[in-house]
Design an enzyme around this catalytic site. Structure first.
Site, PDB file in Angstrom:
ATOM      1  N   LEU A 129      23.468  26.000 -48.056  1.00 54.54           N
ATOM      2  CA  LEU A 129      24.540  25.051 -48.387  1.00 54.54           C
ATOM      3  C   LEU A 129      25.599  24.989 -47.291  1.00 54.54           C
ATOM      4  CD1 LEU A 129      24.954  25.551 -52.264  1.00 54.54           C
ATOM      5  CD2 LEU A 129      23.540  23.909 -51.025  1.00 54.54           C
ATOM      6  N   ALA A 176      14.838  23.995 -43.305  1.00 55.26           N
ATOM      7  CA  ALA A 176      16.178  24.517 -43.021  1.00 55.26           C
ATOM      8  C   ALA A 176      16.464  24.503 -41.526  1.00 55.26           C
ATOM      9  CB  ALA A 176      16.314  25.932 -43.567  1.00 55.26           C
ATOM     10  N   THR A 233      10.182  18.048 -35.055  1.00 54.76           N
ATOM     11  CA  THR A 233      10.701  16.717 -34.732  1.00 54.76           C
ATOM     12  C   THR A 233      10.054  16.170 -33.458  1.00 54.76           C
ATOM     13  OG1 THR A 233      12.692  15.603 -33.929  1.00 54.76           O
ATOM     14  CG2 THR A 233      12.628  17.962 -33.631  1.00 54.76           C
ATOM     15  N   ASP A 234      10.032  14.850 -33.331  1.00 51.41           N
ATOM     16  CA  ASP A 234       9.507  14.253 -32.095  1.00 51.41           C
ATOM     17  C   ASP A 234      10.421  14.549 -30.900  1.00 51.41           C
ATOM     18  OD1 ASP A 234      11.648  12.596 -32.759  1.00 51.41           O
ATOM     19  OD2 ASP A 234      10.515  10.721 -32.652  1.00 51.41           O
ATOM     20  N   GLU A 235      11.661  14.991 -31.187  1.00 55.85           N
ATOM     21  CA  GLU A 235      12.601  15.231 -30.078  1.00 55.85           C
ATOM     22  C   GLU A 235      12.156  16.373 -29.167  1.00 55.85           C
ATOM     23  OE1 GLU A 235      16.776  15.125 -30.734  1.00 55.85           O
ATOM     24  OE2 GLU A 235      16.616  13.557 -32.241  1.00 55.85           O
ATOM     25  N   TYR A 258      19.819  21.026 -29.637  1.00 54.54           N
ATOM     26  CA  TYR A 258      19.088  20.867 -30.912  1.00 54.54           C
ATOM     27  C   TYR A 258      17.580  20.869 -30.660  1.00 54.54           C
ATOM     28  CZ  TYR A 258      16.662  18.308 -34.622  1.00 54.54           C
ATOM     29  OH  TYR A 258      15.742  17.910 -35.581  1.00 54.54           O
ATOM     30  N   LYS A 262      14.520  23.521 -31.752  1.00 57.08           N
ATOM     31  CA  LYS A 262      13.354  23.152 -32.558  1.00 57.08           C
ATOM     32  C   LYS A 262      12.059  23.465 -31.792  1.00 57.08           C
ATOM     33  CE  LYS A 262      13.327  21.295 -36.107  1.00 57.08           C
ATOM     34  NZ  LYS A 262      13.345  21.858 -37.490  1.00 57.08           N
ATOM     35  N   ARG A 322      14.620   4.158 -31.033  1.00 59.29           N
ATOM     36  CA  ARG A 322      14.137   5.164 -31.974  1.00 59.29           C
ATOM     37  C   ARG A 322      13.034   4.532 -32.825  1.00 59.29           C
ATOM     38  NH1 ARG A 322      16.431   7.681 -28.742  1.00 59.29           N
ATOM     39  NH2 ARG A 322      18.063   9.268 -28.969  1.00 59.29           N
ATOM     40  N   PRO A 382      26.019  12.833 -24.054  1.00 56.86           N
ATOM     41  CA  PRO A 382      25.484  13.497 -22.853  1.00 56.86           C
ATOM     42  C   PRO A 382      24.006  13.831 -23.050  1.00 56.86           C
ATOM     43  CG  PRO A 382      27.454  14.638 -23.694  1.00 56.86           C
ATOM     44  CD  PRO A 382      27.089  13.600 -24.706  1.00 56.86           C
TER      45      PRO A 382
HETATM   46  P1  NAD Z   1      19.990  18.120 -42.985  1.00 53.96           P
HETATM   47  O1  NAD Z   1      20.980  18.558 -41.976  1.00 53.96           O
HETATM   48  O2  NAD Z   1      20.306  16.960 -43.860  1.00 53.96           O
HETATM   49  O3  NAD Z   1      19.649  19.338 -43.955  1.00 53.96           O
HETATM   50  C1  NAD Z   1      19.463  20.646 -43.497  1.00 53.96           C
HETATM   51  C2  NAD Z   1      19.518  21.569 -44.706  1.00 53.96           C
HETATM   52  O4  NAD Z   1      19.245  22.901 -44.258  1.00 53.96           O
HETATM   53  C3  NAD Z   1      20.894  21.610 -45.380  1.00 53.96           C
HETATM   54  O5  NAD Z   1      20.742  21.568 -46.779  1.00 53.96           O
HETATM   55  C4  NAD Z   1      21.484  22.948 -44.944  1.00 53.96           C
HETATM   56  O6  NAD Z   1      22.372  23.503 -45.894  1.00 53.96           O
HETATM   57  C5  NAD Z   1      20.229  23.786 -44.788  1.00 53.96           C
HETATM   58  N1  NAD Z   1      20.360  24.894 -43.825  1.00 53.96           N
HETATM   59  C6  NAD Z   1      20.837  24.831 -42.559  1.00 53.96           C
HETATM   60  N2  NAD Z   1      20.786  26.050 -41.985  1.00 53.96           N
HETATM   61  C7  NAD Z   1      20.255  26.893 -42.914  1.00 53.96           C
HETATM   62  C8  NAD Z   1      19.927  28.268 -42.913  1.00 53.96           C
HETATM   63  N3  NAD Z   1      20.144  29.039 -41.842  1.00 53.96           N
HETATM   64  N4  NAD Z   1      19.388  28.803 -44.030  1.00 53.96           N
HETATM   65  C9  NAD Z   1      19.157  28.036 -45.129  1.00 53.96           C
HETATM   66  N5  NAD Z   1      19.459  26.736 -45.181  1.00 53.96           N
HETATM   67  C10 NAD Z   1      19.992  26.162 -44.083  1.00 53.96           C
HETATM   68  O7  NAD Z   1      18.629  17.893 -42.180  1.00 53.96           O
HETATM   69  P2  NAD Z   1      17.467  16.822 -42.415  1.00 53.96           P
HETATM   70  O8  NAD Z   1      17.782  15.602 -41.701  1.00 53.96           O
HETATM   71  O9  NAD Z   1      17.125  16.806 -43.839  1.00 53.96           O
HETATM   72  O10 NAD Z   1      16.303  17.550 -41.596  1.00 53.96           O
HETATM   73  C11 NAD Z   1      15.477  18.514 -42.217  1.00 53.96           C
HETATM   74  C12 NAD Z   1      14.485  19.042 -41.201  1.00 53.96           C
HETATM   75  O11 NAD Z   1      13.692  17.973 -40.713  1.00 53.96           O
HETATM   76  C13 NAD Z   1      15.120  19.693 -39.984  1.00 53.96           C
HETATM   77  O12 NAD Z   1      14.360  20.821 -39.656  1.00 53.96           O
HETATM   78  C14 NAD Z   1      15.014  18.626 -38.903  1.00 53.96           C
HETATM   79  O13 NAD Z   1      14.911  19.214 -37.643  1.00 53.96           O
HETATM   80  C15 NAD Z   1      13.740  17.925 -39.290  1.00 53.96           C
HETATM   81  N6  NAD Z   1      13.635  16.509 -38.920  1.00 53.96           N
HETATM   82  C16 NAD Z   1      14.631  15.630 -39.247  1.00 53.96           C
HETATM   83  C17 NAD Z   1      14.490  14.279 -38.941  1.00 53.96           C
HETATM   84  C18 NAD Z   1      15.556  13.267 -39.291  1.00 53.96           C
HETATM   85  O14 NAD Z   1      15.458  12.130 -38.879  1.00 53.96           O
HETATM   86  N7  NAD Z   1      16.567  13.615 -40.056  1.00 53.96           N
HETATM   87  C19 NAD Z   1      13.341  13.837 -38.296  1.00 53.96           C
HETATM   88  C20 NAD Z   1      12.349  14.768 -37.971  1.00 53.96           C
HETATM   89  C21 NAD Z   1      12.510  16.089 -38.304  1.00 53.96           C
HETATM   90  O1  DAU Z   2      13.778  11.864 -33.858  1.00 49.30           O
HETATM   91  C1  DAU Z   2      14.012  12.739 -34.907  1.00 49.30           C
HETATM   92  C2  DAU Z   2      15.440  13.177 -34.895  1.00 49.30           C
HETATM   93  O2  DAU Z   2      16.210  12.055 -35.302  1.00 49.30           O
HETATM   94  C3  DAU Z   2      15.700  14.371 -35.792  1.00 49.30           C
HETATM   95  O3  DAU Z   2      15.015  15.477 -35.280  1.00 49.30           O
HETATM   96  C4  DAU Z   2      17.196  14.682 -35.870  1.00 49.30           C
HETATM   97  O4  DAU Z   2      17.424  15.723 -36.798  1.00 49.30           O
HETATM   98  C5  DAU Z   2      17.929  13.429 -36.308  1.00 49.30           C
HETATM   99  O5  DAU Z   2      19.309  13.667 -36.323  1.00 49.30           O
HETATM  100  C6  DAU Z   2      17.597  12.258 -35.395  1.00 49.30           C
HETATM  101  O6  DAU Z   2      18.167  12.445 -34.074  1.00 49.30           O
HETATM  102  P1  DAU Z   2      18.876  11.246 -33.288  1.00 49.30           P
HETATM  103  O7  DAU Z   2      19.800  11.833 -32.304  1.00 49.30           O
HETATM  104  O8  DAU Z   2      17.890  10.261 -32.807  1.00 49.30           O
HETATM  105  O9  DAU Z   2      19.663  10.576 -34.535  1.00 49.30           O
HETATM  106  P2  DAU Z   2      21.145  10.019 -34.715  1.00 49.30           P
HETATM  107  O10 DAU Z   2      21.184   9.363 -36.061  1.00 49.30           O
HETATM  108  O11 DAU Z   2      22.172  11.043 -34.416  1.00 49.30           O
HETATM  109  O12 DAU Z   2      21.208   8.901 -33.617  1.00 49.30           O
HETATM  110  C7  DAU Z   2      20.282   7.838 -33.568  1.00 49.30           C
HETATM  111  C8  DAU Z   2      20.583   7.006 -32.334  1.00 49.30           C
HETATM  112  O13 DAU Z   2      21.815   6.334 -32.540  1.00 49.30           O
HETATM  113  C9  DAU Z   2      20.759   7.842 -31.090  1.00 49.30           C
HETATM  114  O14 DAU Z   2      20.225   7.145 -29.983  1.00 49.30           O
HETATM  115  C10 DAU Z   2      22.270   7.967 -30.939  1.00 49.30           C
HETATM  116  C11 DAU Z   2      22.783   6.680 -31.531  1.00 49.30           C
HETATM  117  N1  DAU Z   2      24.106   6.778 -32.201  1.00 49.30           N
HETATM  118  C12 DAU Z   2      24.279   7.745 -33.140  1.00 49.30           C
HETATM  119  C13 DAU Z   2      25.480   7.880 -33.796  1.00 49.30           C
HETATM  120  C14 DAU Z   2      25.678   8.946 -34.824  1.00 49.30           C
HETATM  121  C15 DAU Z   2      25.123   5.870 -31.896  1.00 49.30           C
HETATM  122  O15 DAU Z   2      24.948   4.976 -31.058  1.00 49.30           O
HETATM  123  N2  DAU Z   2      26.312   6.019 -32.544  1.00 49.30           N
HETATM  124  C16 DAU Z   2      26.551   6.980 -33.475  1.00 49.30           C
HETATM  125  O16 DAU Z   2      27.666   7.045 -34.017  1.00 49.30           O
END
Ligand code: NAD
Ligand code: DAU
Length: 441
Positions: A129, A176, A233-235, A258, A262, A322, A382
């Site tokens: 949390l 997590a 993640t694809d990143e 980040y 990962k 993206r 950056p």
């Molecule tokens: P999020 O930030 O919404 O949720 C992360 C959750 O993990 C939160 O509930 C947080 O409380 C919990 N957490 C963080 N550190 C922890 C720890 N040390 N122990 C236990 N719980 C912990 O993230 P999300 O967007 O739901 O992403 C989930 C997973 O999917 C991540 O591993 C992320 O890298 C991966 N992912 C996300 C995306 C995306 O677009 N959001 C895409 C591809 C992969």
């Molecule tokens: O590709 C998967 C990843 O996608 C996950 O692993 C990450 O957890 C998730 O956060 C996401 O990463 P991005 O950096 O691509 O997502 P974000 O939503 O932060 O940004 C998406 C794009 O938009 C990126 O090119 C940055 C841009 N952006 C983002 C924010 C927050 C803006 O231009 N303005 C903004 O305020």
């Protein structure tokens, strides 16, 4: 009690025909590596497998059961062969699944998906949390008898040890993580702790509980049905220029703290498979969007700002690309990997839906009835990755998965959700988020 008597018990309590019994026995024989002769007493492992295949407790198998109801779900026995139990006849067995980070965006969607459409599972949600974890995301399932929440950190080996013992975990789905690139630029330490060290602690405890001989470093045998699924993640592949796609063979080249954390976690997961034989899968998904996403990420941030007529901060000129996927499609892909992914394999997940950031923002502006005047071009991130795009051929061809939602359909559901859940948003954006937002923009 002999194996033959155990099987007779099952047949009686489920009122199975001879043919149905024969079919289930075939599955059982395939699953039990050393099938005991009917006159011997079954081992605990055999009992466990039979109990999973027939979806009953070991007590039930041994005759210590209530004749009229299913031990797990309370359904009357005469309903057991149909309805909610029908999947078991297709081979799905009851599993105890440890979902970490289940109070976050994707984790909470995954838990809801599992508990509402894949019923043969108990879910144990371990979440620290952090600012991103929100139990409100799970209000629809919190009272389910198949759901347990544990507050705690994946870096806490002692707690993990207790969870594995108490809940007899079969599968780990590790969501997590610290997940926001911009935060990793400001405070990388926590990304190393949660994403790298946390994953390693989780692997170590899983190995201890799942390996048949944990103290023997040469032994590679694991309990039946266990698996560690790392949600990556694809990143981790870094950035693409204008052409090409990320395949599972693309070399890792993470650019942000980040994605570096990962990628490191992925390397540990890989090493536990190679060195210790642990059954694992790694999934690498593109950008998700949908309900319950924290408004630090592009889509919910822009929706919220549009609704409140606040400036829309686009990094640089918004030319980055993206590949967007609706979160429910990510959940179905993870389920496909959980059920049918080949151990040790990596699966890319993506929806073939590349868009420039500026086009996403303009789409939202138009759907929400605003004007481009809200757009504010701000200083670029950056090390900003230029383009992500996934080749999803492996998962679509090998695991028969494909996304169900187009971008338009997914966005309609997402926008509707944020419009009808303004209280969720209001609660989320107060406190820590307010502080982050004023520091960031
Ligand atoms: P999020 O930030 O919404 O949720 C992360 C959750 O993990 C939160 O509930 C947080 O409380 C919990 N957490 C963080 N550190 C922890 C720890 N040390 N122990 C236990 N719980 C912990 O993230 P999300 O967007 O739901 O992403 C989930 C997973 O999917 C991540 O591993 C992320 O890298 C991966 N992912 C996300 C995306 C995306 O677009 N959001 C895409 C591809 C992969
Ligand atoms: O590709 C998967 C990843 O996608 C996950 O692993 C990450 O957890 C998730 O956060 C996401 O990463 P991005 O950096 O691509 O997502 P974000 O939503 O932060 O940004 C998406 C794009 O938009 C990126 O090119 C940055 C841009 N952006 C983002 C924010 C927050 C803006 O231009 N303005 C903004 O305020």
């Amino acid at each position: 009690m002999k194996t033959s008597e155990v099987l007779l018990n099952i047949r009686r309590s489920f009122k199975l025909t001879q043919e149905e019994m024969a079919n289930k026995l075939m599955v059982t024989r395939q699953a039990v590596s050393r099938w005991e002769n009917g006159d011997t007493v079954p081992s605990t492992d055999t009992l466990k497998i039979i109990s999973m295949i027939f979806n009953v407790s070991i007590n039930h198998l041994l005759g210590q059961y209530n004749n009229d109801i299913c031990h797990y779900c309370g359904a009357p026995i005469d309903k057991i062969k149909s309805g909610v139990h029908s999947e078991i006849f297709k081979g799905e067995a009851m599993k105890n699944i440890l979902v970490t980070g289940g109070a976050g965006f994707i984790g909470s969607n995954f838990i809801q998906y599992m508990l509402t459409s894949k019923i043969h599972n108990n879910i144990i949600n371990l979440d620290a949390l952090t600012y991103a974890g929100n139990l409100e995301n799970l209000s629809t399932v919190k009272d389910s008898p198949k759901y347990t929440f544990v507050k705690g950190n994946i870096c806490d080996g002692k707690l993990l040890d207790e969870i594995f013992t108490k809940y007899d975990i079969d599968i780990v789905v590790n969501f997590a993580a610290e997940s926001h690139v911009d935060r990793s630029i400001i405070e990388p330490d926590i990304f190393v702790k949660s994403n790298v060290i946390g994953t390693h602690v989780l692997l170590e405890i899983a190995k201890k509980h799942w390996k048949k001989k944990p103290e023997d470093k040469y032994d590679r045998e694991y309990k039946s049905g266990v698996k560690f699924i790392q949600i990556s993640t694809d990143e981790v592949y870094g950035t693409l220029s204008y052409t090409g796609l990320f395949t599972e063979e693309t070399p890792l080249a993470p650019n942000s703290p980040y994605s570096a954390s990962k990628a490191s976690a992925d390397m540990f997961v890989r090493s536990y498979h190679e060195t210790f034989g642990m059954p694992v899968n790694i999934t690498r998904c593109s950008n998700n969007y949908g309900p319950y996403q924290f408004p630090e990420k592009l889509i919910p941030l822009m929706i919220n700002n549009c609704i409140n007529n606040k400036p829309l901060p686009v990094y640089g000129v918004g030319a980055q690309v993206r590949d967007w996927l609706y979160v429910e499609d990510h959940c179905t892909a993870i389920y496909a990997v959980m059920m049918n992914g080949i151990s040790g394999e990596i699966y890319n997940i993506g929806g073939n839906n590349e868009m420039k950031n500026i086009d996403v923002v303009k789409f939202l502006i138009s759907e929400l009835g605003k004007t481009d005047n809200l757009i504010q071009y701000v200083k670029d991130r950056p090390g900003h990755d230029m383009r992500y795009a996934i080749d999803n051929n492996k998962i679509t061809s090998e695991l028969d998965w494909s996304p169900a939602y187009t971008f338009k359909q997914g966005m309609k559901k997402t926008i509707d959700w944020y419009l009808t859940n303004s209280e969720w948003m209001n609660r989320v954006i107060t406190g820590e988020y307010e502080h982050y937002y004023s520091k960031m923009y």
